[in-house]
Design an enzyme around this catalytic site. Structure first.
Site, PDB file in Angstrom:
ATOM      1  N   ALA A  13      -1.082   0.897   5.429  1.00 48.16           N
ATOM      2  CA  ALA A  13      -1.546  -0.329   6.076  1.00 48.16           C
ATOM      3  C   ALA A  13      -0.428  -1.342   6.307  1.00 48.16           C
ATOM      4  CB  ALA A  13      -2.651  -0.976   5.237  1.00 48.16           C
ATOM      5  N   ASP A  14       0.797  -1.024   5.882  1.00 42.62           N
ATOM      6  CA  ASP A  14       1.892  -1.971   6.011  1.00 42.62           C
ATOM      7  C   ASP A  14       2.369  -2.046   7.464  1.00 42.62           C
ATOM      8  OD1 ASP A  14       4.049  -3.482   4.148  1.00 42.62           O
ATOM      9  OD2 ASP A  14       5.032  -2.605   5.907  1.00 42.62           O
ATOM     10  N   ILE A  15       2.332  -3.249   8.025  1.00 44.68           N
ATOM     11  CA  ILE A  15       2.682  -3.430   9.434  1.00 44.68           C
ATOM     12  C   ILE A  15       4.147  -3.094   9.691  1.00 44.68           C
ATOM     13  CG2 ILE A  15       2.882  -5.152  11.278  1.00 44.68           C
ATOM     14  CD1 ILE A  15       0.454  -6.555  10.053  1.00 44.68           C
ATOM     15  N   TRP A  19      11.600   0.194   6.409  1.00 43.84           N
ATOM     16  CA  TRP A  19      11.674  -1.276   6.460  1.00 43.84           C
ATOM     17  C   TRP A  19      13.082  -1.710   6.850  1.00 43.84           C
ATOM     18  CZ3 TRP A  19       8.780  -1.094   1.277  1.00 43.84           C
ATOM     19  CH2 TRP A  19       7.402  -1.292   1.483  1.00 43.84           C
TER      20      TRP A  19
END
Length: 290
Positions: A241-243, A283
Site C-alpha cells: 500500500a506504500d505510494i 524508495w
C-alpha cells in the site's frame, strides 16, 4: 567517557545513510564530520556518537559514549540500529540476478537504519499516516519538542507513560486529527499498562507481530509492516500500500499507471527473502534524480 572502534564487512555507505537520516529534523546529523549523535533509551537517557572513519568498501566506525557501565549494551544497540550484522554484499549478489539489478548497483551499500526505539517507530508511523512528508515531519518534531526532552543537543521522544497522560485536546491544538490523537494516546496507554510489551513482541514472528498490532485501534497493515522493517529490522517486508513503492515500480517498469497489488506481488517474486531491501532501494530510486 569511552570509545570503541568497530570494523564491519562492506559495502556499507554510511555517508548515504547520514543523508537519509538528515531528512528528519529531529536527528543530530553532521555530514562533514560523518557523524550522527543518537539517543539511547536506557534506565537513564544516554547520547552516543557514531562517526565513520572508513570507506564504503572498508567500513570503520568510532563509537563514543559517557557511561562505562552501559558500554556493552550500547554497542549492541548501535549494531542493531545501524544493522551492522547484516551482510549487504550477500544481498547485493542476490539482486544481481533480478530486475532490481541496476538500482542495487547504483545505490550499492545502502543500509536499512532502524528507528532509535521500537516505540518511537510506532509513534512516527501513526503520526505519518496519510500525511505528506513535510507536514508529518513538522508535526512529529513539534510533538517531540513539546513532550520529549533534549540532552547534549539530541532529542528524546517522550515515554509511553508520559504520552498516556496527554489530553486529546492538547494534541488537537497541535493540529493532530481527533482520531490520530486517540490512536497515539491509546497505543501509549496499552504500553504503559503492560498490556502491550514491545520487547516481548520483538521475539515473535512477522505474522504474530502483525496479528498483534492490527488489533490495536489506528494500526493497520502498512503501520505493522513499517514497524517490522524499521522498528525490528525484519528483512522481508514489502508494503504493497506504500505510494512511494508503487511510484518506483511504475517508473522502473515504465507502466502507464500505478501497479495493482497483484502486479507488485508478481514483480517481487524474485526479491524474496530480502523484500525490505527491495523496498528501501525502490524508495531510494525515486528520492534522487542523480
Amino acid at each position: 567517557m569511552w570509545e570503541e572502534t568497530v570494523n564491519i564487512s562492506g559495502p556499507y555507505d554510511f555517508d548515504l545513510a547520514l543523508q537519509r537520516q538528515s531528512i528528519d529534523p529531529l536527528n543530530d546529523v553532521h555530514i562533514e564530520s560523518r557523524t550522527i549523535n543518537i539517543p539511547v533509551y536506557e534506565s537513564e537517557a544516554e547520547v552516543v556518537s557514531i562517526q565513520a572513519i572508513g570507506t564504503t568498501d572498508k567500513p570503520c566506525f568510532l563509537i563514543k559514549g559517557k557511561n562505562e557501565q552501559t558500554k556493552a549494551h550500547v554497542i549492541e544497540q548501535v549494531y542493531k540500529i545501524f544493522q551492522w550484522n547484516v551482510t549487504l554484499d550477500e544481498i547485493n549478489n542476490h539482486f544481481q540476478q533480478t530486475t532490481l539489478n541496476e538500482i542495487f548497483m547504483k545505490h550499492r551499500g545502502t543500509p536499512i537504519i532502524l528507528d532509535f526505539s521500537p516505540y518511537n517507530c510506532l509513534v512516527k508511523c501513526i503520526i505519518h499516516q496519510q500525511l505528506n512528508m513535510k507536514f508529518a515531519m513538522a508535526l512529529t518534531e513539534n510533538f517531540v519538542h513539546t513532550y520529549g526532552f533534549e540532552q547534549d543537543g539530541v532529542w528524546f521522544y517522550p515515554s509511553p507513560d508520559k504520552v498516556a497522560e496527554i489530553e486529546i485536546e492538547e494534541l488537537r491544538s497541535m493540529k493532530f486529527s481527533q482520531r490520530k490523537a486517540e490512536y497515539l494516546i491509546g497505543l501509549s496507554k496499552l504500553i504503559a499498562s503492560g498490556e502491550l510489551n514491545l520487547q516481548e513482541l520483538a521475539t515473535k514472528s512477522d505474522e504474530e507481530v502483525t496479528k498483534t498490532l492490527v488489533k490495536i485501534r489506528g494500526i493497520g497493515p502498512w503501520t505493522a509492516q513499517n514497524f517490522l522493517m524499521f522498528g525490528l529490522g525484519r528483512p522481508n517486508l514489502f508494503p504493497l500500500a506504500d505510494i512511494g513503492i508503487q511510484n518506483a515500480i511504475k517508473k522502473l517498469f515504465n507502466l502507464e499507471k500505478k501497479p495493482t497489488y497483484e502486479e507488485m506481488e508478481n514483480f517481487s517474486q524474485d526479491w524474496h527473502p530480502y523484500l525490505s531491501y527491495a523496498s528501501l532501494y525502490l524508495w531510494r530510486s525515486i528520492e534522487t534524480a542523480e
